[in-house]
Design a protein around this motif. Structure first.
Motif, short mmCIF file in Angstrom:
data_model
loop_
_atom_site.label_atom_id
_atom_site.label_comp_id
_atom_site.label_asym_id
_atom_site.label_seq_id
_atom_site.Cartn_x
_atom_site.Cartn_y
_atom_site.Cartn_z
N TYR A 114 -4.48 100.94 99.89
CA TYR A 114 -5.44 99.75 99.14
C TYR A 114 -4.65 98.97 97.99
O TYR A 114 -4.57 97.87 97.78
CB TYR A 114 -6.72 100.62 98.38
CG TYR A 114 -7.42 101.09 99.41
CD1 TYR A 114 -8.24 100.14 100.20
CD2 TYR A 114 -7.74 102.38 99.58
CE1 TYR A 114 -9.17 100.59 101.01
CE2 TYR A 114 -8.62 102.85 100.65
CZ TYR A 114 -9.36 101.74 101.50
OH TYR A 114 -10.10 102.25 102.29
N ILE A 115 -3.37 99.77 97.40
CA ILE A 115 -2.57 99.20 96.48
C ILE A 115 -1.75 98.12 97.13
O ILE A 115 -1.55 97.02 96.54
CB ILE A 115 -1.75 100.28 95.65
CG1 ILE A 115 -2.61 101.20 94.85
CG2 ILE A 115 -0.70 99.33 94.71
CD1 ILE A 115 -1.75 102.47 94.18
N GLU A 116 -1.24 98.22 98.15
CA GLU A 116 -0.57 97.49 99.12
C GLU A 116 -1.19 96.06 99.32
O GLU A 116 -0.96 95.01 99.42
CB GLU A 116 0.19 97.99 100.37
CG GLU A 116 0.92 97.16 101.23
CD GLU A 116 1.40 97.57 102.40
OE1 GLU A 116 0.67 97.50 103.48
OE2 GLU A 116 2.36 98.47 102.52
N MET A 117 -2.31 96.47 99.78
CA MET A 117 -3.62 95.48 100.28
C MET A 117 -3.83 94.68 99.11
O MET A 117 -3.81 93.19 99.24
CB MET A 117 -4.67 96.21 100.78
CG MET A 117 -5.89 95.07 101.28
SD MET A 117 -7.12 96.01 102.01
CE MET A 117 -8.21 94.92 102.49
N ALA A 118 -4.11 95.11 97.83
CA ALA A 118 -4.43 94.52 96.77
C ALA A 118 -3.17 93.58 96.07
O ALA A 118 -3.49 92.44 95.89
CB ALA A 118 -5.03 95.29 95.58
N GLY A 119 -2.01 94.09 96.48
CA GLY A 119 -0.96 93.30 96.00
C GLY A 119 -0.69 92.08 96.92
O GLY A 119 -0.11 90.88 96.49
N PHE A 120 -0.93 92.21 98.43
CA PHE A 120 -0.70 91.18 99.20
C PHE A 120 -1.91 90.14 98.79
O PHE A 120 -1.44 88.92 99.21
CB PHE A 120 -0.87 91.85 100.73
CG PHE A 120 -0.63 90.81 101.68
CD1 PHE A 120 0.45 90.33 101.92
CD2 PHE A 120 -1.80 90.34 102.38
CE1 PHE A 120 0.86 89.36 102.94
CE2 PHE A 120 -1.63 89.40 103.46
CZ PHE A 120 -0.24 88.84 103.74
N LEU A 121 -3.20 90.38 98.64
CA LEU A 121 -4.05 89.50 98.34
C LEU A 121 -4.17 88.90 96.94
O LEU A 121 -4.90 87.99 96.56
CB LEU A 121 -5.47 90.16 98.71
CG LEU A 121 -5.66 90.70 100.07
CD1 LEU A 121 -6.84 91.49 100.33
CD2 LEU A 121 -5.73 89.66 101.09
N LYS A 122 -3.18 89.38 96.24
CA LYS A 122 -3.01 89.20 94.65
C LYS A 122 -4.44 89.25 93.89
O LYS A 122 -4.76 88.25 93.16
CB LYS A 122 -2.69 87.45 94.48
CG LYS A 122 -1.30 87.22 95.20
CD LYS A 122 -0.28 87.89 94.37
CE LYS A 122 1.36 87.76 94.94
NZ LYS A 122 1.47 88.49 96.09
N VAL A 123 -4.94 90.37 93.96
CA VAL A 123 -6.22 90.78 93.09
C VAL A 123 -5.92 92.18 92.78
O VAL A 123 -5.07 93.05 93.29
CB VAL A 123 -7.51 90.90 94.00
CG1 VAL A 123 -7.64 89.45 94.72
CG2 VAL A 123 -7.33 91.84 95.16
N SER A 124 -6.73 92.64 91.91
CA SER A 124 -6.70 94.07 91.29
C SER A 124 -7.06 95.09 92.27
O SER A 124 -8.26 94.60 93.19
CB SER A 124 -7.47 93.99 89.98
OG SER A 124 -8.91 93.86 90.22
#
Length: 211
Positions: free
Chosen positions: A168-178
C-alpha cells in the motif's frame, strides 16, 4: 534456443534492425515471478529486448523506500539508457510474471549498432517513448479521479482479477497520494462492491467500462 530467438525477432518485426551476421550473439534469459532482471548499481553488461511477461521498474530513494516508476509489457528495450550513458544500472527491474528477454552483450550490441541507422532510430524511439509515457503518467495525476487511477494500477498488477501481497505504501507513492487517502478510497470501492479487500489481497469484482 536459436529457433526461439528467430521466433521473437519475427514476432516483433526486429529482424530488419539487426545485422544478420551478428544474430548468433543473441541469447535467451528467463525470469520467474519476483526475480530481479536488473538491480540498482549492478554493472551494466547486457541490453535486453523484453519479449514476454510483465515487469515493474522502480528506484530507491530516502533509504530503502521503493519509488515505483512504471509497469511495462513487451516490447521494451531494457538497459538502453545505461548503454548510452555508459553507466551502471540506475533502476530496479522486477518480473511480475514469468518473463523472457532476448539479451546481447554490450560489446556485441556496439558492433550491431555501428553504422546501423535503423537500430539507432529504434533506440531513439524507445528512449523518447519512455519519456512520453512518464510525462503522460504525471499529467494523469491531475486529470483522472483517484478511484480510476487506483483501478488502473490494480489492473496492471492483477492476475485473474486478483492482486496479492499488495504494497500500500508503494501504491500510494505511485499514485502521489497519502496512505490514509488511498485506504479511504479503497474502502469506498469495497463498499461499492467494485473490489473486495482482505488484508493485502484485493479481488476486483467488476471493471468499470473506462478502465
Amino acid at each position: 534456443m536459436k529457433n526461439e530467438i528467430t521466433y521473437y525477432l519475427k514476432k516483433y518485426d526486429l529482424e530488419k534492425y539487426m545485422k544478420p551476421e551478428l544474430i548468433d550473439k543473441f541469447f535467451i534469459k528467463r525470469f520467474l515471478k519476483g526475480e530481479m532482471i536488473f538491480s540498482v548499481k549492478e554493472e551494466s553488461q547486457s541490453l535486453y529486448f523484453f519479449v514476454e511477461g510483465k515487469i515493474k521498474i522502480y528506484s530507491a530513494f530516502y533509504g530503502d523506500k521503493e519509488v515505483l516508476i512504471e509497469f511495462c509489457k513487451p516490447l521494451q528495450i531494457l538497459g538502453e539508457v545505461e548503454y548510452i550513458q555508459n553507466k551502471d544500472i540506475n533502476v530496479n527491474v522486477e518480473a511480475l510474471t514469468p518473463c523472457i528477454v532476448i539479451g546481447i552483450l554490450r560489446e556485441d550490441f556496439k558492433k550491431m549498432i555501428s553504422g546501423n541507422d535503423k537500430l539507432y532510430e529504434l533506440l531513439l524511439r524507445t528512449v523518447t517513448s519512455k519519456l512520453t509515457s512518464t510525462m503522460t503518467h504525471i499529467l494523469s495525476y491531475h486529470q483522472k479521479p483517484l478511484d480510476e487511477r487506483i483501478l488502473n494500477y490494480l489492473k496492471e498488477l492483477s492476475q485473474n482479477n486478483k492482486v496479492e501481497k499488495i504494497k500500500y505504501i508503494e501504491m500510494a507513492g505511485f499514485l502521489k497520494v497519502s496512505d490514509r487517502h488511498l485506504r479511504k478510497v479503497l474502502k469506498e470501492l469495497d463498499d461499492a462492491k467494485v473490489i473486495s479487500k482482505v488484508g493485502k489481497t484485493i479481488h476486483i469484482l467488476k471493471w468499470p467500462d473506462n478502465i
